[in-house]
Write a protein that holds these residues in place. Structure first.
Motif, PDB file in Angstrom:
ATOM      1  N   ASN A 280     -28.056 -19.001 -27.786  1.00 26.91           N
ATOM      2  CA  ASN A 280     -27.770 -17.777 -27.422  1.00 26.91           C
ATOM      3  C   ASN A 280     -28.492 -17.290 -26.376  1.00 26.91           C
ATOM      4  OD1 ASN A 280     -27.815 -14.923 -27.032  1.00 26.91           O
ATOM      5  ND2 ASN A 280     -28.244 -14.425 -29.056  1.00 26.91           N
ATOM      6  N   GLN A 281     -27.669 -17.083 -25.186  1.00 27.13           N
ATOM      7  CA  GLN A 281     -28.392 -16.993 -23.798  1.00 27.13           C
ATOM      8  C   GLN A 281     -29.193 -15.840 -23.411  1.00 27.13           C
ATOM      9  OE1 GLN A 281     -25.627 -18.321 -20.437  1.00 27.13           O
ATOM     10  NE2 GLN A 281     -24.490 -19.436 -21.806  1.00 27.13           N
ATOM     11  N   GLU A 282     -29.025 -14.753 -24.601  1.00 23.01           N
ATOM     12  CA  GLU A 282     -30.002 -13.580 -24.438  1.00 23.01           C
ATOM     13  C   GLU A 282     -31.285 -14.053 -25.136  1.00 23.01           C
ATOM     14  OE1 GLU A 282     -28.153 -12.055 -22.340  1.00 23.01           O
ATOM     15  OE2 GLU A 282     -26.634 -12.392 -22.678  1.00 23.01           O
ATOM     16  N   ASN A 283     -31.648 -15.077 -26.107  1.00 23.00           N
ATOM     17  CA  ASN A 283     -32.372 -15.450 -27.095  1.00 23.00           C
ATOM     18  C   ASN A 283     -32.576 -16.789 -27.154  1.00 23.00           C
ATOM     19  OD1 ASN A 283     -34.508 -15.620 -29.169  1.00 23.00           O
ATOM     20  ND2 ASN A 283     -33.606 -13.880 -30.449  1.00 23.00           N
ATOM     21  N   TYR A 284     -33.360 -17.643 -26.785  1.00 22.89           N
ATOM     22  CA  TYR A 284     -33.392 -19.027 -26.917  1.00 22.89           C
ATOM     23  C   TYR A 284     -33.866 -19.346 -28.195  1.00 22.89           C
ATOM     24  CZ  TYR A 284     -32.893 -19.033 -21.631  1.00 22.89           C
ATOM     25  OH  TYR A 284     -32.338 -18.645 -20.504  1.00 22.89           O
ATOM     26  N   GLU A 285     -34.296 -18.413 -29.196  1.00 20.75           N
ATOM     27  CA  GLU A 285     -34.696 -19.154 -30.548  1.00 20.75           C
ATOM     28  C   GLU A 285     -33.519 -19.077 -31.475  1.00 20.75           C
ATOM     29  OE1 GLU A 285     -37.880 -16.908 -32.259  1.00 20.75           O
ATOM     30  OE2 GLU A 285     -39.284 -16.999 -30.179  1.00 20.75           O
ATOM     31  N   MET A 286     -32.237 -18.792 -30.861  1.00 23.76           N
ATOM     32  CA  MET A 286     -31.358 -18.348 -31.731  1.00 23.76           C
ATOM     33  C   MET A 286     -30.013 -19.372 -31.275  1.00 23.76           C
ATOM     34  SD  MET A 286     -30.486 -14.322 -31.608  1.00 23.76           S
ATOM     35  CE  MET A 286     -29.114 -14.598 -32.412  1.00 23.76           C
ATOM     36  N   TYR A 287     -29.635 -20.182 -32.265  1.00 29.63           N
ATOM     37  CA  TYR A 287     -28.237 -21.200 -32.005  1.00 29.63           C
ATOM     38  C   TYR A 287     -27.212 -20.311 -31.889  1.00 29.63           C
ATOM     39  CZ  TYR A 287     -30.714 -25.512 -33.362  1.00 29.63           C
ATOM     40  OH  TYR A 287     -31.540 -26.692 -33.223  1.00 29.63           O
TER      41      TYR A 287
ATOM     42  N   PRO B  50      -9.013 -20.936 -25.560  1.00 29.87           N
ATOM     43  CA  PRO B  50      -9.522 -19.583 -25.757  1.00 29.87           C
ATOM     44  C   PRO B  50      -8.169 -19.027 -26.739  1.00 29.87           C
ATOM     45  CG  PRO B  50     -10.059 -19.695 -23.534  1.00 29.87           C
ATOM     46  CD  PRO B  50      -9.523 -21.089 -23.965  1.00 29.87           C
ATOM     47  N   GLY B  51      -8.373 -18.205 -27.600  1.00 28.43           N
ATOM     48  CA  GLY B  51      -7.362 -17.796 -28.810  1.00 28.43           C
ATOM     49  C   GLY B  51      -7.303 -18.406 -29.910  1.00 28.43           C
ATOM     50  N   THR B  52      -8.218 -19.508 -29.923  1.00 25.53           N
ATOM     51  CA  THR B  52      -8.596 -20.380 -31.157  1.00 25.53           C
ATOM     52  C   THR B  52     -10.096 -20.245 -31.569  1.00 25.53           C
ATOM     53  OG1 THR B  52      -9.184 -22.477 -30.081  1.00 25.53           O
ATOM     54  CG2 THR B  52      -6.594 -21.878 -30.321  1.00 25.53           C
ATOM     55  N   GLU B  53     -10.974 -19.760 -30.699  1.00 24.12           N
ATOM     56  CA  GLU B  53     -12.443 -19.711 -30.836  1.00 24.12           C
ATOM     57  C   GLU B  53     -12.953 -18.892 -31.719  1.00 24.12           C
ATOM     58  OE1 GLU B  53     -14.493 -19.861 -27.096  1.00 24.12           O
ATOM     59  OE2 GLU B  53     -12.988 -20.981 -26.268  1.00 24.12           O
ATOM     60  N   VAL B  54     -14.014 -19.199 -32.720  1.00 24.58           N
ATOM     61  CA  VAL B  54     -14.883 -18.428 -33.403  1.00 24.58           C
ATOM     62  C   VAL B  54     -16.274 -18.937 -33.163  1.00 24.58           C
ATOM     63  CG1 VAL B  54     -14.503 -19.585 -35.360  1.00 24.58           C
ATOM     64  CG2 VAL B  54     -15.470 -17.395 -35.486  1.00 24.58           C
ATOM     65  N   THR B  55     -16.971 -18.003 -33.068  1.00 20.88           N
ATOM     66  CA  THR B  55     -18.619 -18.562 -32.387  1.00 20.88           C
ATOM     67  C   THR B  55     -19.329 -17.883 -33.531  1.00 20.88           C
ATOM     68  OG1 THR B  55     -19.426 -16.670 -31.176  1.00 20.88           O
ATOM     69  CG2 THR B  55     -17.716 -18.367 -30.308  1.00 20.88           C
ATOM     70  N   LEU B  56     -20.571 -18.412 -33.737  1.00 14.68           N
ATOM     71  CA  LEU B  56     -21.557 -17.880 -34.715  1.00 14.68           C
ATOM     72  C   LEU B  56     -22.963 -18.069 -33.986  1.00 14.68           C
ATOM     73  CD1 LEU B  56     -20.223 -17.786 -37.755  1.00 14.68           C
ATOM     74  CD2 LEU B  56     -19.395 -19.834 -36.281  1.00 14.68           C
ATOM     75  N   PHE B  57     -23.548 -16.801 -34.183  1.00 13.33           N
ATOM     76  CA  PHE B  57     -25.145 -16.713 -33.968  1.00 13.33           C
ATOM     77  C   PHE B  57     -25.971 -16.796 -35.194  1.00 13.33           C
ATOM     78  CE2 PHE B  57     -22.755 -13.633 -30.841  1.00 13.33           C
ATOM     79  CZ  PHE B  57     -23.284 -14.121 -29.635  1.00 13.33           C
ATOM     80  N   GLU B  58     -26.805 -17.570 -34.962  1.00  8.33           N
ATOM     81  CA  GLU B  58     -27.830 -17.694 -36.100  1.00  8.33           C
ATOM     82  C   GLU B  58     -29.050 -16.792 -35.818  1.00  8.33           C
ATOM     83  OE1 GLU B  58     -30.133 -21.344 -38.209  1.00  8.33           O
ATOM     84  OE2 GLU B  58     -30.798 -20.864 -36.484  1.00  8.33           O
ATOM     85  N   MET B  59     -29.231 -15.982 -36.842  1.00  9.82           N
ATOM     86  CA  MET B  59     -30.336 -14.816 -36.647  1.00  9.82           C
ATOM     87  C   MET B  59     -31.231 -15.063 -37.913  1.00  9.82           C
ATOM     88  SD  MET B  59     -29.889 -10.871 -36.077  1.00  9.82           S
ATOM     89  CE  MET B  59     -28.986 -10.899 -34.729  1.00  9.82           C
ATOM     90  N   LYS B  60     -32.337 -15.659 -37.716  1.00  7.86           N
ATOM     91  CA  LYS B  60     -33.151 -16.032 -38.731  1.00  7.86           C
ATOM     92  C   LYS B  60     -33.767 -14.862 -39.690  1.00  7.86           C
ATOM     93  CE  LYS B  60     -32.941 -20.411 -39.426  1.00  7.86           C
ATOM     94  NZ  LYS B  60     -32.487 -20.943 -40.557  1.00  7.86           N
TER      95      LYS B  60
END
Length: 325
Positions: free
Chosen positions: A38-45, A56-66
């Motif tokens: 995560n470019q706003e928080n380097y502790e998050m994948y 684009p149009g096929t993408e889903v992304t996941l933020f890891e928030m511990k």
């Protein structure tokens, strides 16, 4: 903007990157585009899944928030993400597969004259599979001969996003003024009395819909694990992205500056019902990667060029909350 714009990607909050990786890759059969930060928080994948070309149009992304809480269902929020599949026979295959892997689902249903299955992903993320429309050409989608999912039943792309809002006409009018999507009409939300306003794009190669559900009954969502963080809409170039910025300024709408993500450039803003939208350029600026590794911890961390010089620092930050890279 023209009505050919598409849903660029959808981003979801999860609490465990490895669990999410295993679900989206090893159960849904989606291709891993990259494991990054995560470019706003380097502790998050930040994990990206897409078709085999990363379109684009096929993408889903996941933020890891511990750290945080489970998502509290409610209005003024994205309610569900639906993926496109080829046929009703595909839904039957997925129904059996979900039973095999103990995935919570609600069986095959009908909604807007299309068959679908609603199911829950990691952290009870509301997801679904819906049969592609009759006017779509399956030849426009990229399937993977090496997938763990049979070729004829693979997920093809994103299809639609449902959003629960207090003032659907406000979101609808804003979305149409910004992106010029067409009015599909109204329906009711499954077996409820809730009214749904549907908009759709006019893209021959990547058809998408957005459904605004009129909901005054539920409280405002308290976002957490399992919630859909934002939906990104495409724009052609950086110049058209600047046009979006100008349009938002004229409407006196608060927005982020244009951000260089390395992979694309984008801007963020909230619509009249506080739905968080990103507008992202179409060109995906990254090197092609083939991930042969099956385990999450064995997959290398991918960084855009402007972050590569910070790799050592970023990897240390990730280790603060994780035992794997």
């Amino acid at each position: 903007m023209n009505r050919d714009s598409i849903i660029h990607h959808v981003s979801i909050i999860n609490h465990d990157a490895e669990q999410s990786f295993n679900f989206y890759r090893n159960i849904l059969g989606l291709n891993l585009l990259m494991k990054t930060v995560n470019q706003e928080n380097y502790e998050m994948y930040h994990i990206f899944f897409a078709d085999k070309y990363g379109r684009p149009g096929t993408e889903v992304t996941l933020f890891e928030m511990k750290e945080g809480k489970d998502n509290q269902f409610g209005a003024n929020a994205f309610d569900r993400l639906l993926f496109k599949v080829p046929s009703v026979e595909s839904l039957k295959y997925w129904e059996q597969r979900f039973n095999q892997f103990d995935v919570c689902h609600y069986g095959i249903e009908s909604y807007t004259d299309r068959s679908l299955i609603r199911f829950e992903g990691p952290d009870a993320t509301p997801l679904g599979l819906i049969v592609m429309t009759e006017h779509e050409d399956i030849g426009h989608f990229n399937r993977d001969e090496n997938s763990i999912v049979p070729f004829e039943h693979q997920i093809l792309a994103l299809d639609s996003v449902h959003a629960r809002v207090r003032y659907p006409e406000a979101s609808k009018q804003h979305f149409q003024s910004m992106y010029n999507w067409e009015d599909y009409g109204q329906t009711t939300f499954f077996d409820t009395d809730l009214t749904v306003n549907i908009l759709h794009n006019n893209n021959r190669h990547m058809y998408h819909e957005i459904h605004f559900i009129y909901d005054t009954f539920n409280p405002i969502e308290d976002q957490g694990f399992g919630g859909i963080h934002h939906v990104a809409i495409s724009t052609e170039t950086e110049d058209t992205l600047k046009d979006i910025e100008t349009s938002l300024d004229k409407l006196n709408m608060i927005h982020s500056p244009i951000k260089n993500r390395g992979f694309f450039k984008s801007i963020y803003y909230q619509d009249p019902n506080q739905l968080l939208f990103e507008v992202a350029t179409l060109t995906l600026n990254m090197k092609a990667i083939a991930f042969e590794e099956k385990a999450f911890q064995d997959i290398p961390l991918y960084l855009p060029e402007h972050l590569e010089e910070k790799r050592s620092f970023i990897e240390k930050q990730l280790k603060k909350g994780n035992t794997y890279l």
